[in-house]
Design an enzyme around this catalytic site. Structure first.
Site, PDB file in Angstrom:
ATOM      1  N   LYS A  13       0.874  -1.281   0.047  1.00  0.00           N
ATOM      2  CA  LYS A  13      -0.105  -0.011   0.048  1.00  0.00           C
ATOM      3  C   LYS A  13       0.930   1.277   0.030  1.00  0.00           C
ATOM      4  CE  LYS A  13      -2.164  -1.115   3.539  1.00  0.00           C
ATOM      5  NZ  LYS A  13      -1.774  -2.494   3.876  1.00  0.00           N
ATOM      6  N   ARG A  88     -10.023   0.441   8.641  1.00  0.00           N
ATOM      7  CA  ARG A  88      -9.556  -0.991   8.976  1.00  0.00           C
ATOM      8  C   ARG A  88     -10.559  -1.935   9.513  1.00  0.00           C
ATOM      9  NH1 ARG A  88      -3.805   0.456   9.103  1.00  0.00           N
ATOM     10  NH2 ARG A  88      -2.326  -1.441   9.111  1.00  0.00           N
ATOM     11  N   ARG A 127      10.992  -5.245   5.302  1.00  0.00           N
ATOM     12  CA  ARG A 127      10.847  -3.701   4.758  1.00  0.00           C
ATOM     13  C   ARG A 127      11.965  -2.834   5.418  1.00  0.00           C
ATOM     14  NH1 ARG A 127       4.935  -1.777   5.158  1.00  0.00           N
ATOM     15  NH2 ARG A 127       5.146  -3.229   7.102  1.00  0.00           N
ATOM     16  N   ARG A 160      10.935  -0.925  11.078  1.00  0.00           N
ATOM     17  CA  ARG A 160       9.731  -0.795  11.801  1.00  0.00           C
ATOM     18  C   ARG A 160       9.895  -1.821  13.162  1.00  0.00           C
ATOM     19  NH1 ARG A 160       4.282   0.137   8.253  1.00  0.00           N
ATOM     20  NH2 ARG A 160       3.659  -0.940  10.236  1.00  0.00           N
ATOM     21  N   ARG A 171      -0.344  -9.340  13.177  1.00  0.00           N
ATOM     22  CA  ARG A 171      -1.124  -8.188  12.234  1.00  0.00           C
ATOM     23  C   ARG A 171      -1.938  -8.941  11.119  1.00  0.00           C
ATOM     24  NH1 ARG A 171       4.031  -5.183  10.975  1.00  0.00           N
ATOM     25  NH2 ARG A 171       2.892  -4.024   9.376  1.00  0.00           N
TER      26      ARG A 171
HETATM   27  P1  ADP Z   1       2.061  -1.981   3.104  1.00  0.00           P
HETATM   28  O1  ADP Z   1       2.174  -0.379   3.373  1.00  0.00           O
HETATM   29  O2  ADP Z   1       0.917  -2.536   2.444  1.00  0.00           O
HETATM   30  O3  ADP Z   1       2.187  -2.488   4.527  1.00  0.00           O
HETATM   31  P2  ADP Z   1       4.553  -1.473   1.955  1.00  0.00           P
HETATM   32  O4  ADP Z   1       4.223  -0.787   0.541  1.00  0.00           O
HETATM   33  O5  ADP Z   1       5.420  -0.743   2.767  1.00  0.00           O
HETATM   34  O6  ADP Z   1       3.321  -2.340   2.259  1.00  0.00           O
HETATM   35  O7  ADP Z   1       5.417  -2.803   1.127  1.00  0.00           O
HETATM   36  C1  ADP Z   1       5.899  -3.852   2.162  1.00  0.00           C
HETATM   37  C2  ADP Z   1       7.267  -4.398   1.847  1.00  0.00           C
HETATM   38  O8  ADP Z   1       7.100  -5.031   0.589  1.00  0.00           O
HETATM   39  C3  ADP Z   1       8.159  -3.237   1.355  1.00  0.00           C
HETATM   40  O9  ADP Z   1       9.428  -3.519   1.697  1.00  0.00           O
HETATM   41  C4  ADP Z   1       8.278  -3.012  -0.037  1.00  0.00           C
HETATM   42  O10 ADP Z   1       9.462  -2.529  -0.711  1.00  0.00           O
HETATM   43  C5  ADP Z   1       7.843  -4.355  -0.441  1.00  0.00           C
HETATM   44  N1  ADP Z   1       7.123  -4.498  -1.832  1.00  0.00           N
HETATM   45  C6  ADP Z   1       6.067  -3.450  -1.929  1.00  0.00           C
HETATM   46  N2  ADP Z   1       5.418  -4.122  -3.148  1.00  0.00           N
HETATM   47  C7  ADP Z   1       6.073  -5.013  -3.546  1.00  0.00           C
HETATM   48  C8  ADP Z   1       5.936  -5.993  -4.710  1.00  0.00           C
HETATM   49  N3  ADP Z   1       4.819  -5.919  -5.701  1.00  0.00           N
HETATM   50  N4  ADP Z   1       6.788  -7.117  -4.705  1.00  0.00           N
HETATM   51  C9  ADP Z   1       7.747  -7.241  -4.015  1.00  0.00           C
HETATM   52  N5  ADP Z   1       7.947  -6.424  -2.824  1.00  0.00           N
HETATM   53  C10 ADP Z   1       6.960  -5.383  -2.620  1.00  0.00           C
HETATM   54  P1  AMP Z   2       0.568   0.514   8.981  1.00  0.00           P
HETATM   55  O1  AMP Z   2       1.393   1.597   9.022  1.00  0.00           O
HETATM   56  O2  AMP Z   2      -0.727   0.835   8.354  1.00  0.00           O
HETATM   57  O3  AMP Z   2       0.830  -0.723   8.677  1.00  0.00           O
HETATM   58  O4  AMP Z   2      -0.218   0.607  10.450  1.00  0.00           O
HETATM   59  C1  AMP Z   2       0.848   0.366  11.637  1.00  0.00           C
HETATM   60  C2  AMP Z   2      -0.208   0.157  13.095  1.00  0.00           C
HETATM   61  O5  AMP Z   2      -0.637   1.302  13.160  1.00  0.00           O
HETATM   62  C3  AMP Z   2      -1.287  -0.967  12.923  1.00  0.00           C
HETATM   63  O6  AMP Z   2      -0.802  -2.305  13.009  1.00  0.00           O
HETATM   64  C4  AMP Z   2      -2.257  -0.400  13.848  1.00  0.00           C
HETATM   65  O7  AMP Z   2      -1.738  -0.698  15.394  1.00  0.00           O
HETATM   66  C5  AMP Z   2      -2.141   1.213  13.743  1.00  0.00           C
HETATM   67  N1  AMP Z   2      -3.173   1.661  12.955  1.00  0.00           N
HETATM   68  C6  AMP Z   2      -2.854   2.375  11.615  1.00  0.00           C
HETATM   69  N2  AMP Z   2      -3.911   2.490  11.052  1.00  0.00           N
HETATM   70  C7  AMP Z   2      -5.020   2.072  11.862  1.00  0.00           C
HETATM   71  C8  AMP Z   2      -6.316   2.143  11.794  1.00  0.00           C
HETATM   72  N3  AMP Z   2      -7.225   2.532  10.528  1.00  0.00           N
HETATM   73  N4  AMP Z   2      -7.103   1.444  12.993  1.00  0.00           N
HETATM   74  C9  AMP Z   2      -6.361   0.933  13.864  1.00  0.00           C
HETATM   75  N5  AMP Z   2      -5.138   1.012  13.767  1.00  0.00           N
HETATM   76  C10 AMP Z   2      -4.413   1.683  12.889  1.00  0.00           C
END
Ligand code: ADP
Ligand code: AMP
Length: 216
Positions: A13, A88, A127, A160, A171
């Site tokens: 995302k 969410r 990540r 993170r 999660r």
């Molecule tokens: P989210 O925001 O949904 O938690 P991220 O965009 O931070 O996910 O992506 C999670 C990890 O996966 C990051 O390290 C990113 O670089 C990697 N990633 C994202 N899209 C892809 C993809 N299409 N293929 C492989 N790795 C990806």
């Molecule tokens: P994210 O950065 O989207 O992966 O979110 C990291 C963490 O933030 C999640 O595991 C939750 O603990 C909290 N969080 C982010 N967005 C929300 C939401 N819309 N509702 C509840 N918790 C959230």
């Protein structure tokens, strides 16, 4: 454009959000980023949110909804926004509907990024994020040119604290229990498009562009 990005942790995302806001008129709103900023600044909200985030749990709806409602009232998002990580829960989605109604706004599309469950843990654990500009990398799938250093701004990359295997697994379970029902919720309203997230980052973005069409 008013958009929502939906998908499990590690789906891509944040990665696609950066691409989308570059190409379309939309301001990126990530609730996770807002919480992490509050934690860094040691605010009351940050202290409360951290308790849940460290355990891989969702922050309670009442804390999140108010935050997003306030954000959506600000001037800079009136022509477009991209919600990343919100809503969410069904409760949050219903609250968002009310906020949008009061603002006369309408979601154009919900972009649902689907990724095989078996790939999510490796994605999240690998990540790395830039401390300075927030750019996202992956140690294997999208590495920075120089290890530990951001390509964009030369900032330091970090992992993170919730991107460790046990917390990521929690999660993902929380996503399946509480967030996945939103796919049904937005299918009923007809705004959802499902994108295959198990492809290269650039291919995923291409599919998103096809789904969104040209900028309006
Ligand atoms: P989210 O925001 O949904 O938690 P991220 O965009 O931070 O996910 O992506 C999670 C990890 O996966 C990051 O390290 C990113 O670089 C990697 N990633 C994202 N899209 C892809 C993809 N299409 N293929 C492989 N790795 C990806
Ligand atoms: P994210 O950065 O989207 O992966 O979110 C990291 C963490 O933030 C999640 O595991 C939750 O603990 C909290 N969080 C982010 N967005 C929300 C939401 N819309 N509702 C509840 N918790 C959230």
């Amino acid at each position: 454009m008013k958009l929502i990005l939906l998908g499990p942790p590690g789906a891509g995302k944040g990665t696609q959000a950066a691409n989308i806001v570059n190409a379309y008129e939309a301001v990126h709103i990530s609730t996770g980023d807002i919480f992490r900023k509050n934690i860094k600044e040691n605010t009351d909200l940050g202290k409360k949110a951290k308790e849940y985030m460290d355990k891989g749990l969702l922050v309670p709806d009442e804390l999140v909804v108010e935050l997003v409602a306030d954000r959506l009232e600000q001037d800079d998002v009136k022509d477009g926004f991209l919600l990343d990580g919100f809503p969410r829960t069904v409760n949050q989605a219903q609250a968002l509907d009310k906020v949008l109604e009061s603002l006369n706004g309408k979601i154009y599309k919900v972009i649902n990024i689907q990724v095989d469950k078996n790939n999510l843990v490796e994605r999240a654990v690998g990540r790395r994020i830039c401390k300075k500009c927030g750019a996202t990398y992956h140690i294997s799938f999208n590495p920075s040119k120089s290890e530990g250093i951001c390509d964009v701004c030369e900032g330091e990359l970090y992992q993170r604290t919730d991107d460790v295997e046990e917390t990521v697994a929690k999660r993902i379970q929380v996503y399946l229990d509480e967030t996945q029902p939103l796919i049904d919720y937005y299918t009923k309203s007809g705004t959802i498009v499902t994108i295959n997230g198990d492809q290269d980052i650039s291919k995923v973005f291409n599919d998103i562009k096809l789904a969104l069409g040209s900028e309006d």
